[in-house]
Write a protein that holds these residues in place. Sequence first.
Motif, PDB file in Angstrom:
ATOM      1  N   ILE A 162     -11.643  -1.274   9.261  1.00 22.69           N
ATOM      2  CA  ILE A 162     -10.374  -1.182   8.525  1.00 22.69           C
ATOM      3  C   ILE A 162      -9.209  -1.252   9.512  1.00 22.69           C
ATOM      4  CG2 ILE A 162      -8.909   0.341   7.125  1.00 22.69           C
ATOM      5  CD1 ILE A 162     -11.604   1.477   5.955  1.00 22.69           C
ATOM      6  N   GLY A 163      -9.308  -0.494  10.579  1.00 22.06           N
ATOM      7  CA  GLY A 163      -8.239  -0.480  11.585  1.00 22.06           C
ATOM      8  C   GLY A 163      -7.984  -1.849  12.174  1.00 22.06           C
ATOM      9  N   ILE A 164      -9.046  -2.559  12.517  1.00 20.12           N
ATOM     10  CA  ILE A 164      -8.890  -3.901  13.097  1.00 20.12           C
ATOM     11  C   ILE A 164      -8.263  -4.861  12.093  1.00 20.12           C
ATOM     12  CG2 ILE A 164     -10.178  -5.903  13.964  1.00 20.12           C
ATOM     13  CD1 ILE A 164     -12.097  -3.812  15.293  1.00 20.12           C
ATOM     14  N   CYS A 165      -8.706  -4.799  10.830  1.00 28.47           N
ATOM     15  CA  CYS A 165      -8.112  -5.661   9.790  1.00 28.47           C
ATOM     16  C   CYS A 165      -6.615  -5.394   9.642  1.00 28.47           C
ATOM     17  CB  CYS A 165      -8.808  -5.444   8.445  1.00 28.47           C
ATOM     18  SG  CYS A 165     -10.477  -6.101   8.331  1.00 28.47           S
ATOM     19  N   PHE A 166      -6.237  -4.124   9.638  1.00 31.41           N
ATOM     20  CA  PHE A 166      -4.832  -3.772   9.454  1.00 31.41           C
ATOM     21  C   PHE A 166      -3.997  -4.136  10.680  1.00 31.41           C
ATOM     22  CE2 PHE A 166      -4.003  -0.987   5.646  1.00 31.41           C
ATOM     23  CZ  PHE A 166      -5.142  -1.354   4.964  1.00 31.41           C
ATOM     24  N   ILE A 167      -4.500  -3.848  11.860  1.00 31.84           N
ATOM     25  CA  ILE A 167      -3.729  -4.142  13.078  1.00 31.84           C
ATOM     26  C   ILE A 167      -3.489  -5.640  13.221  1.00 31.84           C
ATOM     27  CG2 ILE A 167      -3.802  -4.136  15.612  1.00 31.84           C
ATOM     28  CD1 ILE A 167      -5.287  -1.410  15.359  1.00 31.84           C
ATOM     29  N   THR A 168      -4.534  -6.432  13.021  1.00 32.28           N
ATOM     30  CA  THR A 168      -4.406  -7.874  13.218  1.00 32.28           C
ATOM     31  C   THR A 168      -3.801  -8.589  12.023  1.00 32.28           C
ATOM     32  OG1 THR A 168      -6.616  -8.343  12.345  1.00 32.28           O
ATOM     33  CG2 THR A 168      -6.430  -7.896  14.730  1.00 32.28           C
ATOM     34  N   GLY A 169      -3.917  -7.998  10.844  1.00 33.33           N
ATOM     35  CA  GLY A 169      -3.455  -8.668   9.626  1.00 33.33           C
ATOM     36  C   GLY A 169      -4.440  -9.716   9.139  1.00 33.33           C
ATOM     37  N   ARG A 225      -7.235  -8.463   3.020  1.00 36.46           N
ATOM     38  CA  ARG A 225      -7.759  -8.176   1.685  1.00 36.46           C
ATOM     39  C   ARG A 225      -9.068  -7.399   1.785  1.00 36.46           C
ATOM     40  NH1 ARG A 225      -7.107 -12.902  -2.679  1.00 36.46           N
ATOM     41  NH2 ARG A 225      -6.668 -11.517  -4.408  1.00 36.46           N
ATOM     42  N   VAL A 226      -9.935  -7.813   2.680  1.00 33.98           N
ATOM     43  CA  VAL A 226     -11.201  -7.106   2.914  1.00 33.98           C
ATOM     44  C   VAL A 226     -10.910  -5.700   3.427  1.00 33.98           C
ATOM     45  CG1 VAL A 226     -13.301  -7.065   4.328  1.00 33.98           C
ATOM     46  CG2 VAL A 226     -12.504  -9.221   3.332  1.00 33.98           C
ATOM     47  N   GLY A 227      -9.988  -5.590   4.371  1.00 31.18           N
ATOM     48  CA  GLY A 227      -9.637  -4.292   4.929  1.00 31.18           C
ATOM     49  C   GLY A 227      -9.120  -3.319   3.885  1.00 31.18           C
ATOM     50  N   VAL A 228      -8.306  -3.815   2.952  1.00 34.23           N
ATOM     51  CA  VAL A 228      -7.767  -2.944   1.900  1.00 34.23           C
ATOM     52  C   VAL A 228      -8.888  -2.489   0.962  1.00 34.23           C
ATOM     53  CG1 VAL A 228      -6.254  -2.873  -0.116  1.00 34.23           C
ATOM     54  CG2 VAL A 228      -5.405  -3.818   2.023  1.00 34.23           C
ATOM     55  N   ALA A 284       0.313   4.184   0.902  1.00 35.84           N
ATOM     56  CA  ALA A 284       0.687   3.198   1.922  1.00 35.84           C
ATOM     57  C   ALA A 284      -0.225   1.979   1.837  1.00 35.84           C
ATOM     58  CB  ALA A 284       0.634   3.825   3.311  1.00 35.84           C
ATOM     59  N   GLY A 285      -1.504   2.217   1.602  1.00 37.36           N
ATOM     60  CA  GLY A 285      -2.450   1.105   1.431  1.00 37.36           C
ATOM     61  C   GLY A 285      -2.096   0.234   0.244  1.00 37.36           C
ATOM     62  N   MET A 286      -1.580   0.848  -0.809  1.00 40.82           N
ATOM     63  CA  MET A 286      -1.155   0.074  -1.987  1.00 40.82           C
ATOM     64  C   MET A 286       0.026  -0.837  -1.646  1.00 40.82           C
ATOM     65  SD  MET A 286      -1.512   3.166  -4.702  1.00 40.82           S
ATOM     66  CE  MET A 286      -1.751   2.438  -6.299  1.00 40.82           C
ATOM     67  N   VAL A 287       0.933  -0.329  -0.833  1.00 44.43           N
ATOM     68  CA  VAL A 287       2.075  -1.149  -0.400  1.00 44.43           C
ATOM     69  C   VAL A 287       1.576  -2.330   0.420  1.00 44.43           C
ATOM     70  CG1 VAL A 287       4.151  -1.198   1.046  1.00 44.43           C
ATOM     71  CG2 VAL A 287       3.731   0.753  -0.476  1.00 44.43           C
ATOM     72  N   VAL A 288       0.706  -2.063   1.373  1.00 48.63           N
ATOM     73  CA  VAL A 288       0.151  -3.133   2.205  1.00 48.63           C
ATOM     74  C   VAL A 288      -0.627  -4.120   1.337  1.00 48.63           C
ATOM     75  CG1 VAL A 288      -1.487  -3.647   4.049  1.00 48.63           C
ATOM     76  CG2 VAL A 288       0.124  -1.757   4.310  1.00 48.63           C
ATOM     77  N   SER A 310      -0.130  -4.981  -1.667  1.00 48.29           N
ATOM     78  CA  SER A 310       0.771  -5.824  -2.458  1.00 48.29           C
ATOM     79  C   SER A 310       1.229  -7.061  -1.693  1.00 48.29           C
ATOM     80  CB  SER A 310       1.986  -5.025  -2.926  1.00 48.29           C
ATOM     81  OG  SER A 310       2.851  -4.747  -1.843  1.00 48.29           O
ATOM     82  N   THR A 311       1.129  -7.038  -0.362  1.00 50.26           N
ATOM     83  CA  THR A 311       1.644  -8.147   0.433  1.00 50.26           C
ATOM     84  C   THR A 311       0.713  -9.342   0.498  1.00 50.26           C
ATOM     85  OG1 THR A 311       0.755  -7.312   2.537  1.00 50.26           O
ATOM     86  CG2 THR A 311       2.945  -6.546   1.879  1.00 50.26           C
ATOM     87  N   TRP A 312      -0.572  -9.187   0.191  1.00 46.41           N
ATOM     88  CA  TRP A 312      -1.459 -10.334   0.339  1.00 46.41           C
ATOM     89  C   TRP A 312      -1.231 -11.394  -0.726  1.00 46.41           C
ATOM     90  CZ3 TRP A 312      -5.422  -6.227  -0.613  1.00 46.41           C
ATOM     91  CH2 TRP A 312      -5.967  -6.277  -1.879  1.00 46.41           C
ATOM     92  N   THR A 313      -0.507 -11.042  -1.785  1.00 46.01           N
ATOM     93  CA  THR A 313      -0.142 -12.059  -2.770  1.00 46.01           C
ATOM     94  C   THR A 313       1.301 -12.517  -2.592  1.00 46.01           C
ATOM     95  OG1 THR A 313       0.461 -10.348  -4.363  1.00 46.01           O
ATOM     96  CG2 THR A 313      -1.780 -11.236  -4.494  1.00 46.01           C
ATOM     97  N   GLY A 314       1.915 -12.089  -1.495  1.00 41.93           N
ATOM     98  CA  GLY A 314       3.257 -12.565  -1.174  1.00 41.93           C
ATOM     99  C   GLY A 314       4.381 -11.612  -1.497  1.00 41.93           C
ATOM    100  N   ALA A 315       4.094 -10.424  -1.974  1.00 45.06           N
ATOM    101  CA  ALA A 315       5.171  -9.473  -2.266  1.00 45.06           C
ATOM    102  C   ALA A 315       5.906  -9.120  -0.978  1.00 45.06           C
ATOM    103  CB  ALA A 315       4.605  -8.208  -2.904  1.00 45.06           C
ATOM    104  N   ARG A 316       7.208  -9.024  -1.062  1.00 45.04           N
ATOM    105  CA  ARG A 316       8.037  -8.678   0.083  1.00 45.04           C
ATOM    106  C   ARG A 316       9.168  -7.764  -0.385  1.00 45.04           C
ATOM    107  NH1 ARG A 316       4.222 -10.211   2.183  1.00 45.04           N
ATOM    108  NH2 ARG A 316       3.850 -12.101   3.326  1.00 45.04           N
ATOM    109  N   ILE A 317       9.704  -7.017   0.548  1.00 44.11           N
ATOM    110  CA  ILE A 317      10.913  -6.245   0.259  1.00 44.11           C
ATOM    111  C   ILE A 317      12.076  -7.217   0.355  1.00 44.11           C
ATOM    112  CG2 ILE A 317      12.429  -4.397   1.045  1.00 44.11           C
ATOM    113  CD1 ILE A 317      10.018  -3.042   2.295  1.00 44.11           C
ATOM    114  N   VAL A 318      12.980  -7.155  -0.588  1.00 45.54           N
ATOM    115  CA  VAL A 318      14.142  -8.032  -0.578  1.00 45.54           C
ATOM    116  C   VAL A 318      15.385  -7.150  -0.572  1.00 45.54           C
ATOM    117  CG1 VAL A 318      15.398  -9.818  -1.845  1.00 45.54           C
ATOM    118  CG2 VAL A 318      12.896  -9.796  -1.861  1.00 45.54           C
TER     119      VAL A 318
END
Length: 182
Positions: free
Chosen positions: A85-92, A96-99, A144-148, A150-158
Motif C-alpha cells: 500500500i505504501g509503495i502504491c501511494f508513494i509512487t502513485g 487503484r490497487v493500493g486503495v 484520507a484514502g477516500m480523497v485519494v 477520488s483522484t483516479w477518475t480525475g477528480a481535482r480540487i478547483v
Amino acid sequence: MKTLTNLFDGFDRLDTSINRWLVAHSIALLRIGMGLVFLGFGLLKFFPGISPIEDLATRTTTVLSLGILSGHDAMNFVAGLETAIGICFITGRFLRVGVWLMAAQMIGAMSPLLIFPTELFPGPLHAPTLTAQYIIKDIILVAAGMVVASTWTGARIVAKPQSLRSTLPKRVSSVEPSLESA
C-alpha cells in the motif's frame, strides 16, 4: 488607514497564493504522506518485537483468516500488505490497487474493536486504551484514502476565485469607515 489597507491587501495576496499552491499540491502530498505512514509501519512489522501492535495484529489476522495465517506468517502478511500500500501511494502507480488493498487492510486494522472489545475498552467506564485510540485514529486514514481514491477518475480540487474580503462578515467591513475617520 492606508497602511492597514495595504497590510490587509498584502495578507489577501499571500493567502490567495498559498491557497493556489494547496489546490495544486495538497492531494499529492496527502497521498505521499499516507504512503510513508503505511510503508514505515509495514516495514516495522517485518522485524519481530519492533511493532507495538504486533501481538494484536497477529491475533486479529489469525481470527480473520480462520487460523490459516498465524504467528510470523500473519505478521508478515500484514507487513507485506502495508508495504505494498505504501509503495502504491508513494509512487502513485497502481493507485487503484493500493486503495483497494488499503480498504481491506483498514477493515482488518479496525476489526479488533469488535473482536477484542473487553481488552480495548476495559474498566467500569469502558474508556479506550492507548491501543484502542491507535486503532480509532484510523478513521482519519479511511477518510484520507477516500480523497485519494477520488483522484483516479480525475477528480481535482478547483480553486474558486475569491478574495479574503468577500469572505468577511458584513459587520467587520463596516468597521473600516470609522477607522478612516480616526
